[in-house]
Every structure is written in C-alpha cells, then in structure tokens.
Design a protein around this motif. Structure first.
Motif, PDB file in Angstrom:
ATOM      1  N   THR A   1      43.688  67.740   3.311  1.00  0.00           N
ATOM      2  CA  THR A   1      43.787  68.696   3.490  1.00  0.00           C
ATOM      3  C   THR A   1      44.819  69.975   2.554  1.00  0.00           C
ATOM      4  O   THR A   1      45.230  69.769   2.272  1.00  0.00           O
ATOM      5  N   PRO A   2      44.355  71.168   3.150  1.00  0.00           N
ATOM      6  CA  PRO A   2      44.388  72.489   2.287  1.00  0.00           C
ATOM      7  C   PRO A   2      45.624  73.082   3.066  1.00  0.00           C
ATOM      8  O   PRO A   2      46.037  72.942   4.027  1.00  0.00           O
ATOM      9  N   TRP A   3      46.384  74.305   2.136  1.00  0.00           N
ATOM     10  CA  TRP A   3      47.308  74.354   3.037  1.00  0.00           C
ATOM     11  C   TRP A   3      46.616  75.943   3.660  1.00  0.00           C
ATOM     12  O   TRP A   3      47.577  76.541   4.214  1.00  0.00           O
TER      13      TRP A   3
ATOM     14  N   PRO B   1      48.567  65.957   4.682  1.00  0.00           N
ATOM     15  CA  PRO B   1      47.849  67.016   4.392  1.00  0.00           C
ATOM     16  C   PRO B   1      49.002  67.833   3.341  1.00  0.00           C
ATOM     17  O   PRO B   1      49.320  67.471   2.618  1.00  0.00           O
ATOM     18  N   ALA B   2      48.388  69.093   3.567  1.00  0.00           N
ATOM     19  CA  ALA B   2      48.980  70.184   1.899  1.00  0.00           C
ATOM     20  C   ALA B   2      50.474  69.879   1.801  1.00  0.00           C
ATOM     21  O   ALA B   2      51.232  70.753   3.088  1.00  0.00           O
ATOM     22  N   GLU B   3      51.014  70.070   0.865  1.00  0.00           N
ATOM     23  CA  GLU B   3      52.698  70.253   0.453  1.00  0.00           C
ATOM     24  C   GLU B   3      53.107  71.607   0.849  1.00  0.00           C
ATOM     25  O   GLU B   3      54.538  70.609   1.732  1.00  0.00           O
TER      26      GLU B   3
ATOM     27  N   LYS C   1      52.847  63.958  -2.523  1.00  0.00           N
ATOM     28  CA  LYS C   1      52.164  64.769  -3.597  1.00  0.00           C
ATOM     29  C   LYS C   1      50.496  64.489  -3.727  1.00  0.00           C
ATOM     30  O   LYS C   1      50.032  62.952  -3.403  1.00  0.00           O
ATOM     31  N   GLY C   2      49.791  65.200  -4.176  1.00  0.00           N
ATOM     32  CA  GLY C   2      48.506  64.899  -3.850  1.00  0.00           C
ATOM     33  C   GLY C   2      48.060  63.913  -4.988  1.00  0.00           C
ATOM     34  O   GLY C   2      46.970  62.837  -4.404  1.00  0.00           O
ATOM     35  N   SER C   3      48.674  63.685  -5.841  1.00  0.00           N
ATOM     36  CA  SER C   3      48.197  63.048  -7.437  1.00  0.00           C
ATOM     37  C   SER C   3      48.755  61.520  -6.710  1.00  0.00           C
ATOM     38  O   SER C   3      48.382  60.943  -7.622  1.00  0.00           O
TER      39      SER C   3
ATOM     40  N   GLY D   1      46.977  61.511  -1.789  1.00  0.00           N
ATOM     41  CA  GLY D   1      45.980  61.149  -2.118  1.00  0.00           C
ATOM     42  C   GLY D   1      45.046  60.880  -2.532  1.00  0.00           C
ATOM     43  O   GLY D   1      43.804  60.206  -2.336  1.00  0.00           O
ATOM     44  N   ASP D   2      44.969  60.139  -3.951  1.00  0.00           N
ATOM     45  CA  ASP D   2      45.367  59.453  -4.727  1.00  0.00           C
ATOM     46  C   ASP D   2      45.044  58.075  -4.167  1.00  0.00           C
ATOM     47  O   ASP D   2      43.538  57.055  -4.628  1.00  0.00           O
TER      48      ASP D   2
ATOM     49  N   PHE E   1      37.484  66.120   2.142  1.00  0.00           N
ATOM     50  CA  PHE E   1      38.628  66.191   1.447  1.00  0.00           C
ATOM     51  C   PHE E   1      38.620  68.393   1.616  1.00  0.00           C
ATOM     52  O   PHE E   1      36.935  69.090   1.063  1.00  0.00           O
ATOM     53  N   THR E   2      38.894  69.217   1.813  1.00  0.00           N
ATOM     54  CA  THR E   2      39.224  70.773   1.499  1.00  0.00           C
ATOM     55  C   THR E   2      39.968  70.662   0.420  1.00  0.00           C
ATOM     56  O   THR E   2      41.377  70.747   1.228  1.00  0.00           O
ATOM     57  N   GLY E   3      39.797  71.565  -0.861  1.00  0.00           N
ATOM     58  CA  GLY E   3      40.694  72.158  -1.475  1.00  0.00           C
ATOM     59  C   GLY E   3      40.117  72.362  -3.251  1.00  0.00           C
ATOM     60  O   GLY E   3      39.140  73.212  -3.116  1.00  0.00           O
TER      61      GLY E   3
ATOM     62  N   LEU F   1      37.579  63.396  -6.610  1.00  0.00           N
ATOM     63  CA  LEU F   1      37.547  62.393  -5.809  1.00  0.00           C
ATOM     64  C   LEU F   1      36.032  61.910  -5.752  1.00  0.00           C
ATOM     65  O   LEU F   1      36.146  60.648  -4.941  1.00  0.00           O
TER      66      LEU F   1
HETATM   67  P1  ADP Z   1      44.814  74.211  -3.777  1.00  0.00           P
HETATM   68  O1  ADP Z   1      45.352  74.466  -4.989  1.00  0.00           O
HETATM   69  O2  ADP Z   1      44.079  74.707  -2.984  1.00  0.00           O
HETATM   70  O3  ADP Z   1      46.604  73.308  -3.662  1.00  0.00           O
HETATM   71  P2  ADP Z   1      44.453  71.066  -4.125  1.00  0.00           P
HETATM   72  O4  ADP Z   1      42.876  70.758  -4.553  1.00  0.00           O
HETATM   73  O5  ADP Z   1      44.646  71.084  -5.591  1.00  0.00           O
HETATM   74  O6  ADP Z   1      44.195  72.702  -4.353  1.00  0.00           O
HETATM   75  O7  ADP Z   1      45.371  70.416  -2.959  1.00  0.00           O
HETATM   76  C1  ADP Z   1      44.262  70.158  -1.967  1.00  0.00           C
HETATM   77  C2  ADP Z   1      44.676  69.114  -0.778  1.00  0.00           C
HETATM   78  O8  ADP Z   1      44.015  68.368  -1.804  1.00  0.00           O
HETATM   79  C3  ADP Z   1      46.380  68.817  -0.984  1.00  0.00           C
HETATM   80  O9  ADP Z   1      46.069  68.453   0.227  1.00  0.00           O
HETATM   81  C4  ADP Z   1      46.761  68.077  -2.453  1.00  0.00           C
HETATM   82  O10 ADP Z   1      47.899  67.560  -2.289  1.00  0.00           O
HETATM   83  C5  ADP Z   1      45.664  67.670  -2.458  1.00  0.00           C
HETATM   84  N1  ADP Z   1      45.299  66.695  -3.668  1.00  0.00           N
HETATM   85  C6  ADP Z   1      45.972  67.217  -4.945  1.00  0.00           C
HETATM   86  N2  ADP Z   1      45.912  66.874  -6.022  1.00  0.00           N
HETATM   87  C7  ADP Z   1      44.881  65.180  -5.718  1.00  0.00           C
HETATM   88  C8  ADP Z   1      44.455  64.115  -6.510  1.00  0.00           C
HETATM   89  N3  ADP Z   1      44.927  63.850  -7.948  1.00  0.00           N
HETATM   90  N4  ADP Z   1      43.876  63.447  -4.908  1.00  0.00           N
HETATM   91  C9  ADP Z   1      44.275  63.376  -3.867  1.00  0.00           C
HETATM   92  N5  ADP Z   1      44.541  64.586  -3.343  1.00  0.00           N
HETATM   93  C10 ADP Z   1      44.998  66.089  -4.098  1.00  0.00           C
END
Ligand code: ADP
Length: 465
Positions: free
Chosen positions: A145-147, A172-174, A203-205, A208-209, A222-224, A232
């Motif tokens: 999820t995003p912030w 959750p978003a950081e 971290k998302g990377s 999330g990964d 996923f929303t982002g 993804l």
């Molecule tokens: P924003 O630019 O709005 O922060 P992101 O796509 O970077 O959008 O982030 C949305 C969500 O995806 C956040 O929870 C973030 O941590 C996660 N995220 C970012 N990079 C990755 C990734 N490589 N794999 C999975 N999730 C990720």
C-alpha cells in the motif's frame, strides 16, 4: 513518538529503527518502525499460511462480525486516528477525518457482506442434477500500500480479502506506518485470530519484492507508482499468481463553453488541490474551449489563492513538484497562481498556462498540486487530447449538454468518468480502477467487485436421483 512494530502470527516484533517525521513539523517524530528483511517476510507468510484454513472454515458472517466490531473500535478513536494520520501524511485534519470515516465505512460495508450469498445455482442438462458454483478464498494475499491514503487503501484491500476467508500480509508505505497500525490494532482487538493478518514494515525493494516472489502468495494487490507496479506484474504473471495494480494517472478535465465558469473552477480546484494534489485521481491537465477560457482561468486562479492545503508528504516529493514547475517555466509556461517557492514543505496551489500538449508537465504524472490549463477549439479536439495519454484512470467534463456528456462517458478511455464532479472522490460501493498504464484492468477494487479478486470460482455438479 510511537514504536510501530511488525505483526507476525499475533506477536508484535522487530527492532524499531526508521523514524517518520511530521512533514509540517520536522521536529515531531511520529513513528519509528523496523526495517525488515526477507526472513521477516518468510515468518509472516508462514504464519499466514498456517492460520488461513481455520479462518476460511469460520462462517462468513462471523468473519464479517469482526470487521464490524473493528469499525466500531475505530469509530470510538476517530479523532485520535485522524490526528495521527494528519501528522504522518500531512493532509489537513478535515481530510484525515474524512479518510478515517471512509475506512470505517469500508469495514462496515464488507463486514455486512459476510451475510451475503456467493455463487449461483444453475440448471443442468443432465437429469437429476443440480449445478452450483462456490467462491473459494485464494489462500494468502499480499497487500502493498502507498502513503497517500494510509488507512483507507489498506482498509479497502484488507476488508474484502478477510471477509472472503483469506489470510493477508500487509506491506505499508514506509512514510505512513502509524495509520495502518490503528487499523490493524482495531482488527486484532475485535478478535481476528493470530496469523490471519500480518504486517511487515520495511523497504519496498526488500519486503515488497520478497512478497511478490514468494510462491505462497496467491494474490498481490498493489497501489503505487507505475514503474514499480509494472515490475510486480511481470513477477506475479510469470508464476501465474493473481495481481491487481492501481498505479499512476494524468487525469484530464474538459471544460466546454456551455459550462458555468465558477462551478467548473470549483470542480477543477477540488480535483487538483485537495489532498495537496497527491491522489492518483487528481486533475492535472485541463482543456478548455475558447468562449469560456478567460472566465474559467480567472475563477480558477481565485480558487487556487484561497485553497487550504497540507504540506507535501516528503522532501523528495517536494523536489519532484518544484522541478516539474521549473521545467514547465523553462518550456514557456505562464504561472497564473502559486509557483516553485515552497515554505518549509508547503507549496501553493499552482496553475500553469501557455504550454503545449507535448510539455512534460502535461504528459507526465507529478503527484503534486500542479495543474496545466490548455486551449482546444472543440469538444472533439478536447476528447482526443484527453485520450492522448499513456494513463487512463479518471477524466471529467463540465457541460450542461446531456448528449455530449453521454458521448464523453462512452468514448473517454478511462476507468472512471466524472460529469460536473471532481476527478477525485469515489463512492466505496462501486467498482474503481483504470485502463492503460493506470491499472491492471482485470479485477476492480471496491464495491462487491472487490470480492472477485480475492476468490476463485468452483463449479459443482450434484447428482441427486
Ligand atoms: P510512491 O512513489 O508513491 O511511494 P511506490 O510505488 O514507490 O510509490 O510505493 C508504493 C508501495 O510499493 C510502497 O509500499 C513501497 O514500499 C512499495 N514498493 C516500492 N518499491 C517496490 C518494489 N520494488 N517491490 C515491491 N514493492 C515496492
């Protein structure tokens, strides 16, 4: 300051290290979270997989009752949660209050659906046979999820996943861990069994990964950003897991000569500047036919001057917004209102004119309170401009002509059309999602459509004679 830990199998664990500061007041540390690695994701998925079968065997009305009780708990803490949400994300207290209210209503809506029938009974061509379908939960779902809607988006992913009998792991978003903690606290206190809901901060990377790559994840919502979402999509499709993506937008508004300029300005300002322009549905480009252009721009400038916005969410996002305005200026833009001069992390609502359709601020998503107004000679040209985008989330039109409104509804290449209403602002009981690079365009979120993503259909032939 609050330590916000991971939730794994009912235990709150992890070493809090990463601080989130209030974007309106950097001295205010709102929350500190762990920065988890892949081993924590593994533990969360193990807990989820273990808990899922018993949860799926729990009667659906009992699952729904937990969501309804969680809604009541959130309701009783409404202003504390809204205050924390405003502190960590930056939206105004009024906007934060509305978002918490939305999360409560989402829990109520999906909680009540625990009582709804699912599947169908159908006639069979075979004698003495009845055919029926069942909707089965997928198993374990990952939610990233995003912030920008830190409690409403987790709620509208969690609630349909849980009521249909799935276990979940939320990432959750950081930038916004605390709002999700309020939501998960309410669900745990309402009696959600350990392991059915797990939360991993990091971290998302990394987190999330790891979620996306794990075989135990049957579905990922996923929303982002578009770049991350498309990556993804590749990972999930390769192993034929289900994936739902809500990504970027470059949402357009078309203003026709027969519109009321003041009403049109209010609609565009609300779409462009509410939530500090940080919505995937935000209006960011406007096409206006000649007869109304001057009156509309005057009215929009006045709206922009008086608009009250929260701060931009982060220094990084502020730099993106400022760079977009500077680039537009270099490309020949006239700044009608606002501009690239922040006070702390606060930017003023910015209206730009004098740009071409090729300008980067007209083509690329900014995710800030910046809107470009361009001229078009006719409705047909405006419609073509609206559709000339890699994105297709929302689009709007201000007109009093019903024939044109219907034509636009039929031909705008977007998932959500608004007529005389802001591109932002969605009802919770209707499908939401886009086309092109905005969404995965398979399973919609929200409303009863959301249940389809978290379930699969099984067909049963029952011979009884
Ligand atoms: P924003 O630019 O709005 O922060 P992101 O796509 O970077 O959008 O982030 C949305 C969500 O995806 C956040 O929870 C973030 O941590 C996660 N995220 C970012 N990079 C990755 C990734 N490589 N794999 C999975 N999730 C990720």
């Amino acid at each position: 300051m609050t330590n916000v830990l991971n939730l794994i199998g009912g235990e709150r664990v992890g070493d809090p290290q990463v601080a989130r500061r209030n974007p309106a007041d950097p001295g205010d540390v709102v929350a500190v979270t762990p920065s988890s690695d892949a081993s924590v994701v593994d533990a969360a998925l193990t807990a989820a997989a273990e808990a899922q079968a018993a949860w799926a065997a729990t009667p659906a009305p009992a699952r729904g009752a937990i969501l309804l009780d969680a809604a009541d708990l959130l309701r009783s803490r409404h202003s504390e949660v809204a205050s924390d949400l405003s502190r960590e994300e930056g939206k105004t207290f009024a906007e934060a209050t509305g978002e918490v209210r939305r999360a409560i209503d989402v829990l109520r809506f999906f909680g009540s659906l625990g009582w709804r029938g699912s599947g169908e009974v159908l006639p069979s061509a075979l004698p003495g046979t009845t055919v029926f379908t069942r909707r089965e939960p997928l198993g374990v779902a990952a939610l990233i999820t995003p912030w920008n809607f830190p409690i409403a988006i987790p709620a509208w992913k969690l609630a349909p996943a849980l009521v249909t009998g799935n276990a979940v792991v939320v990432k959750p978003a950081e930038l916004t861990p605390l709002s999700v903690a309020h939501l998960t606290d309410a669900l745990v206190e309402a009696g959600l069994p350990a392991g059915v809901l797990n939360v991993v901060h990091g971290k998302g990377s990394v987190v999330g990964d790891a979620l996306a790559r794990d075989e135990r994840v049957a579905a990922l919502s996923f929303t982002g950003s578009t770049g991350v979402g498309l990556g993804l999509h590749r990972i999930l499709s390769d192993r034929r897991a289900r994936v739902q993506l809500e990504m970027g937008g470059k949402n357009a508004y078309l203003i026709l000569d027969d519109a009321d300029p003041l009403a049109a300005a209010k609609v565009v300002a609300a779409g462009a500047f509410s939530l500090t322009g940080q919505a995937c549905t935000a209006t960011s480009r406007v096409y206006c036919t000649p007869g109304l252009r001057e009156a509309f721009l005057d009215a929009l400038a006045k709206e922009a001057e008086s608009y009250v916005m929260g701060p931009v969410v982060s220094e990084q996002q502020l730099a993106v917004d400022v760079a977009a305005i500077e680039t537009a200026r270099a490309e020949g833009a006239t700044i009608v209102s606002g501009g690239a001069a922040p006070t702390g992390q606060f930017l003023r609502p910015t209206v730009l004119t004098g740009l071409t359709h090729e300008s980067s601020v007209v083509r690329d998503e900014v995710f800030g309170p910046v809107v470009a107004v361009l001229g078009v000679d006719s409705y047909e040209e405006g419609l073509a401009r609206v559709n000339d985008s890699r994105y297709g989330l929302t689009a709007g039109i201000c007109t009093r002509d019903l024939t044109i409104a219907h034509h636009f509804a039929a031909h705008a290449q977007v998932g959500v059309v608004k007529v005389n209403r802001p591109t932002t602002g969605l009802d919770l009981n209707v499908p939401f999602g886009g086309v092109k690079d905005s969404s995965s365009n398979t399973f919609r979120e929200q409303g009863t459509a959301a249940l389809d993503f978290y379930t699969w259909s099984k067909t049963v032939y029952l011979g009884h004679e």
